[in-house]
Design an enzyme around this catalytic site. Structure first.
Site, PDB file in Angstrom:
ATOM      1  N   ASP A   1      -8.291  -3.766  -6.990  1.00  0.00           N
ATOM      2  CA  ASP A   1      -7.958  -3.166  -5.696  1.00  0.00           C
ATOM      3  C   ASP A   1      -8.659  -1.820  -5.552  1.00  0.00           C
ATOM      4  OD1 ASP A   1      -6.575  -1.766  -3.571  1.00  0.00           O
ATOM      5  OD2 ASP A   1      -4.914  -3.150  -3.809  1.00  0.00           O
TER       6      ASP A   1
ATOM      7  N   SER B   1       0.835  -1.190   0.000  1.00  0.00           N
ATOM      8  CA  SER B   1       0.000   0.000   0.000  1.00  0.00           C
ATOM      9  C   SER B   1       0.882   1.259   0.000  1.00  0.00           C
ATOM     10  CB  SER B   1      -0.955  -0.060   1.193  1.00  0.00           C
ATOM     11  OG  SER B   1      -1.955   0.904   1.088  1.00  0.00           O
TER      12      SER B   1
ATOM     13  N   HIS C   1      -6.833  -6.007  -1.062  1.00  0.00           N
ATOM     14  CA  HIS C   1      -5.720  -5.084  -0.877  1.00  0.00           C
ATOM     15  C   HIS C   1      -4.631  -5.780  -0.066  1.00  0.00           C
ATOM     16  CE1 HIS C   1      -3.827  -1.189  -0.715  1.00  0.00           C
ATOM     17  NE2 HIS C   1      -3.778  -1.219   0.597  1.00  0.00           N
TER      18      HIS C   1
END
Length: 541
Positions: free
Chosen positions: A474, A249, A503
């Site tokens: 995502d 991320s 994710h």
């Protein structure tokens, strides 16, 4: 962009007003200082090249100092909740890299040794889970928990986690009293009038002012480039000549910035669920893109719920499930459930489903109970726990770091009309997250310290192949970000998980991905071309 929403939201994006609480040895620094300057050579980060040069020199000084000092490892403090044999320590870094001999801050780090033989060991693998504002200290627990996905890599590497600057045990920052931060119910994020918008704008402005009042000394230095410099100092303190790194991320953007600033310090780098590193995206446009992607993944979840109507009884079409959601939302807007769960808290809870497939079934189950007449399960899941003072402090700290980094990293629109126009337009077709995300980020419109210009992420001399892993759907980090980084990092390889959208892909069981990540980390080899993998197993009710 953590447990109950803001703590669970270790994504690239993370409110002030409507607070959505759900949303990187002397020989070790042998590279010349120029390698730590922007790859485009134009000093775009702070407005002029001399500042970047000073910070590059400061980073080299700090890394050399850390290499000499090393890390004094010891048993972790009991309240860190890290099981033995994980060890903890600190690495000292300058608060301001342009002043390497000025004020210093300490960064908390932890590690567990490789599980294989001494001859199998390849060094340390450093991890960042995202945020900005996420702690990486749980990473070594993947070994103590005997994670099968990471067993092969753990034979070769020490697993090293850290709290980035401002986070947790690393000179933590704050913007508001934590108990006030979690109080519920918040105002409905979707404004019903201009007065609602004015109220949210006031909250956002007050939040930004609170950040400055409580943490003003740190705010100008809460940037991704500084965290990347910290990462290089940690590398040096570990005695590693080159960095082995896993970022998820926001951790992918940290990795992208590190790879640009220190290309010849990278040995292996895996980035998973990628923030779009384009300067045009960091950070205002990235959040708007996220709103669109969240709507798509929200619909994916609703389709799954409808397909499993026999288990959940929420409707056998997406439209019927959405209707149940709108009914729930309207009821909570009229009278907060249990007096504390309104629309803001509902979004905070339900957004975990578009984030993570692992939340699909639990979220649907609680939703199903509510429709069947059990309101308490939803209240228990979505309401804040005011008795959890440590958890609430962690949640507030995470949101403070999220806000500080994104607001300081880049210039945001200062004109409210821009925000109003863009979010009003987006909300029409993407209502699930748009306004909640807008209020979360609005403190950046009145941010009290200088906003910088993002680094131009690109390939520098010595950068090895980087492995990029991304699911197609995502929500938190849309797929285009992986494509963008792939284009910017020459020689990188992209693994796409088709027809999937969870994710954080590398932690899921998917041999097509797991085997390639292992091969890369253990041998440095990638496939000759990009790879598309079938999706991991669909969740079951």
């Amino acid at each position: 962009m953590r447990k109950s929403s803001i703590r669970r939201r270790a994504t690239a994006f993370g409110t002030a007003g409507a607070l959505v609480t759900a949303t990187l040895i002397a020989g070790a620094v042998s590279a010349p200082a120029a390698s730590a300057a922007p790859a485009d050579g134009h000093g775009h980060g702070h407005g002029h090249g001399r500042s970047w040069d000073r910070e590059a020199r400061g980073a080299a000084i700090a890394a050399a100092r850390a290499a000499r000092a090393g890390i004094d490892w010891e048993d972790c403090a009991a309240d860190w909740n890290l099981p033995k044999p994980i060890q903890c320590g600190y690495v000292t870094v300058p608060m301001d890299y342009a002043k390497p001999y000025g004020k210093q801050i300490r960064l908390a780090v932890d590690r567990i040794g490789n599980t294989g033989t001494r001859s199998e060991r390849q060094g340390a693998l450093i991890y960042n889970p995202g945020g900005p504002g996420g702690s990486g200290l749980r990473f070594p627990a993947r070994v103590t928990n005997k994670s099968a996905v990471w067993a092969n890599t753990a034979k070769a590497y020490d697993f090293v986690g850290f709290d980035p600057r401002g986070v947790g045990h690393s000179a933590p920052i704050s913007c508001v009293d934590p108990q006030e931060f979690v109080k519920a119910p918040k105002a409905d994020p979707v404004p019903g009038s201009e007065a609602d918008k004015r109220a949210q704008r006031k909250l956002a402005r007050e939040y930004a002012e609170g950040c400055f009042e409580r943490s003003g000394e740190m705010l100008p230095h809460m940037t991704t480039p500084n965290t990347a410099r910290d990462l290089d100092v940690i590398r040096a303190a570990l005695g590693e000549k080159k960095l082995n790194y896993l970022g998820v991320s926001y951790g992918t953007y940290l990795g992208a910035v590190y790879g640009t600033l220190f290309p010849d310090h990278v040995r292996r780098m895996v980035v998973d669920s990628v923030v779009n590193p384009s300067r045009d995206k960091i950070w205002y446009q990235a959040n708007l893109d996220q709103d669109v992607a969240f709507e798509g993944r929200w619909k994916d979840w609703q389709d799954w719920v409808a397909a499993n109507d026999a288990a959940y009884h929420l409707g056998d079409t997406r439209a019927e499930v959405q209707d149940q959601w709108l009914k729930l939302r309207a009821a909570a807007a009229k009278k907060p459930l249990g007096g504390v769960v309104g629309p803001a808290e509902l979004i905070s809870f339900f957004q975990s489903a578009p984030y993570y497939d692992s939340a699909w079934a639990p979220t649907a189950e609680i939703f199903s109970k509510y429709v069947a007449g059990d309101t308490q399960a939803l209240v228990d899941a979505a309401a804040p726990d005011l008795s959890d003072t440590a958890g609430n402090a962690s949640a507030e700290n995470g949101n403070a770091v999220y806000t500080a980094v994104e607001c300081t990293d880049a210039k945001w629109p200062a004109n409210w009309r821009t925000w109003d126009r863009d979010n009003t337009r987006l909300h029409r077709d993407h209502p699930f997250m748009t306004w909640a995300n807008a209020w979360m980020n609005l403190p950046c419109a009145t941010w009290p310290v200088k906003q910088q210009t993002p680094l131009n992420v690109k390939t520098g001399k010595g950068l090895p192949p980087v492995l990029i892993v991304q699911s197609e759907r995502d929500a938190a980090t849309p797929y285009e970000g992986a494509v963008e980084l792939h284009q910017r990092f020459r020689g990188s390889r992209l693994i796409t998980e088709r027809d999937a959208g969870s994710h954080g892909v590398t932690g899921l069981v998917n041999p097509c991905i797991n085997d390639r990540v292992d091969t890369y980390l253990l041998t440095g080899r990638t496939d000759a071309r990009d790879v598309t993998c079938a999706p991991h197993a669909t969740p079951r009710p």
